[in-house]
Scaffold this active site. Structure first.
Site, mmCIF file in Angstrom:
data_model
loop_
_atom_site.group_PDB
_atom_site.id
_atom_site.type_symbol
_atom_site.label_atom_id
_atom_site.label_comp_id
_atom_site.label_asym_id
_atom_site.label_seq_id
_atom_site.Cartn_x
_atom_site.Cartn_y
_atom_site.Cartn_z
ATOM 1 N N CYS A 52 3.730 -11.348 3.824
ATOM 2 C CA CYS A 52 4.398 -10.539 4.842
ATOM 3 C C CYS A 52 4.559 -11.349 6.133
ATOM 4 O O CYS A 52 5.350 -12.283 6.181
ATOM 5 C CB CYS A 52 3.652 -9.235 5.047
ATOM 6 S SG CYS A 52 4.626 -7.982 5.937
ATOM 7 N N HIS A 56 3.140 -6.982 -0.210
ATOM 8 C CA HIS A 56 1.682 -7.096 -0.089
ATOM 9 C C HIS A 56 1.025 -6.988 -1.475
ATOM 10 O O HIS A 56 0.593 -5.905 -1.881
ATOM 11 C CB HIS A 56 1.137 -5.985 0.818
ATOM 12 C CG HIS A 56 1.340 -6.221 2.270
ATOM 13 N ND1 HIS A 56 0.390 -6.842 3.064
ATOM 14 C CD2 HIS A 56 2.388 -5.937 3.074
ATOM 15 C CE1 HIS A 56 0.840 -6.919 4.299
ATOM 16 N NE2 HIS A 56 2.055 -6.381 4.341
ATOM 17 N N GLU A 116 -1.863 -7.798 -2.383
ATOM 18 C CA GLU A 116 -3.270 -7.379 -2.295
ATOM 19 C C GLU A 116 -3.418 -5.865 -2.278
ATOM 20 O O GLU A 116 -4.503 -5.332 -2.576
ATOM 21 C CB GLU A 116 -3.939 -7.999 -1.062
ATOM 22 C CG GLU A 116 -3.654 -7.310 0.265
ATOM 23 C CD GLU A 116 -2.270 -7.559 0.836
ATOM 24 O OE1 GLU A 116 -1.938 -6.967 1.879
ATOM 25 O OE2 GLU A 116 -1.508 -8.358 0.252
#
Length: 249
Positions: A120, A226, A228
Site C-alpha cells: 500500500c 493488503h 496481511e
C-alpha cells in the site's frame, strides 16, 4: 540459505494506549508480523530511527546489513513535496520521520540487493523513491471510493496480474485483495506495472533490475492491496522465499 529469515517491517512512532499506559510507542498492525511468522520467518519491527542526515543513512545501512528481507508497510500519505507536488485537500497525516526513515531503508536495500516488498503506502513510497509521482486522490481518477470505503473498513479490489510476473507465479492471473487507500501510483520509473484493477488503477509493480544491481534477479515489488489483512499471504510468502533462497550479497 537462511532457514528462518529475518524480515524487517517498518513502523510508526506514535501515541498509543495499552494496559495502564498512554505513551509514545513504536507500533504497527500485528497482522504484518503474524503473516511473516505464518510464512516461516522472523519479524523485526523497524522503528523510525531518531537520527538525521548521515546518521539516518548509517542507521538504515546497519539495519539492512542484518536483515534477509524488508517490508515497507502501509500507512499515512507521503509528503507531496517528496515528489514535487502541491498537497491535495484530502492529503493528510503526513509523517516526515517515517518518510525519511523508509526512504533511507530503501536506499540501503538497493545498495545491498535486499529482497523488498512494499505494501500500500509502501508501494507508493517505492515509486516516489525511484523518482515517480502519486495520484493524490484516486476517486478523482476512477470516479468511486471503493478502494477506501472509509474509517476502519477495508474494501476489496480484484486485481488482474500480468501472466509473466512474479506475482502471477504465486497468485495466478487474478487476486481479490483487501484495500484501504485513497492515493495510488501515477508514474514509476524503473518499475513495470504487473497488476491493475478494473478501473485502471495500478495495483502491483515489479522492479526492472538493472545489470548493475548487486543481485541481478532481485525480488523487489509492490502491491497496493493488503495481503496481511486477508487469508492469502502470497506476496509475503514470496518475499520470505526470496529472503531464504537468495541471500544478500
Amino acid at each position: 540459505m537462511n532457514e528462518l529469515p529475518l524480515i524487517g517491517i517498518s513502523t510508526y512512532r506514535d501515541e498509543a494506549s495499552w494496559g495502564l499506559w498512554h505513551q509514545v510507542a513504536d507500533i504497527q498492525f500485528a497482522q504484518y508480523a503474524d503473516a511473516v511468522v505464518e510464512c516461516t520467518a522472523v519479524p523485526v519491527l523497524l522503528t523510525p530511527a531518531p537520527a538525521h542526515g548521515d546518521d539516518l543513512a548509517a542507521a538504515a545501512t546497519a539495519v539492512v546489513a542484518r536483515l534477509d528481507g524488508l517490508i515497507i508497510a502501509g500507512g499515512a500519505d507521503i509528503d507531496p513535496e517528496r515528489y514535487g507536488a502541491t498537497p491535495h485537500p484530502t492529503t493528510g497525516g503526513i509523517r516526515p520521520d517515517r518518510d525519511a526513515w523508509e526512504l533511507a531503508l530503501l536506499d540501503a536495500a538497493d545498495t545491498h540487493g535486499l529482497p523488498t516488498l512494499g505494501i500500500c503506502r509502501g508501494m507508493q513510497l517505492m515509486a516516489v523513491h525511484a523518482g515517480g509521482t502519486l495520484q493524490q486522490h484516486t476517486p478523482d481518477e476512477v470516479g468511486h471510493t471503493g478502494h477506501s470505503p472509509g474509517g476502519e473498513v477495508f474494501g476489496t479490489t480484484e486485481v488482474s496480474l500480468e501472466r509473466t510476473s512474479r506475482l502471477a507465479a504465486v497468485q495466478g492471473d487474478t487476486v481479490q485483495g483487501p484495500c484501504h487507500h485513497h492515493q495510488s501510483v501515477a508514474t514509476h520509473p524503473g518499475f513495470e506495472v504487473t497488476g491493475r484493477a478494473a478501473d485502471g488503477s495500478i495495483e502491483a509493480m515489479e522492479r526492472i533490475v538493472p545489470e548493475s544491481d548487486p543481485v541481478p534477479n532481485r525480488f523487489c515489488l509492490g502491491v497496493q492491496w493488503h495481503p496481511e489483512m486477508g487469508p492469502d499471504h502470497a506476496p509475503i510468502a514470496a518475499l520470505v522465499h526470496a529472503a531464504r533462497d537468495a541471500p544478500v550479497e
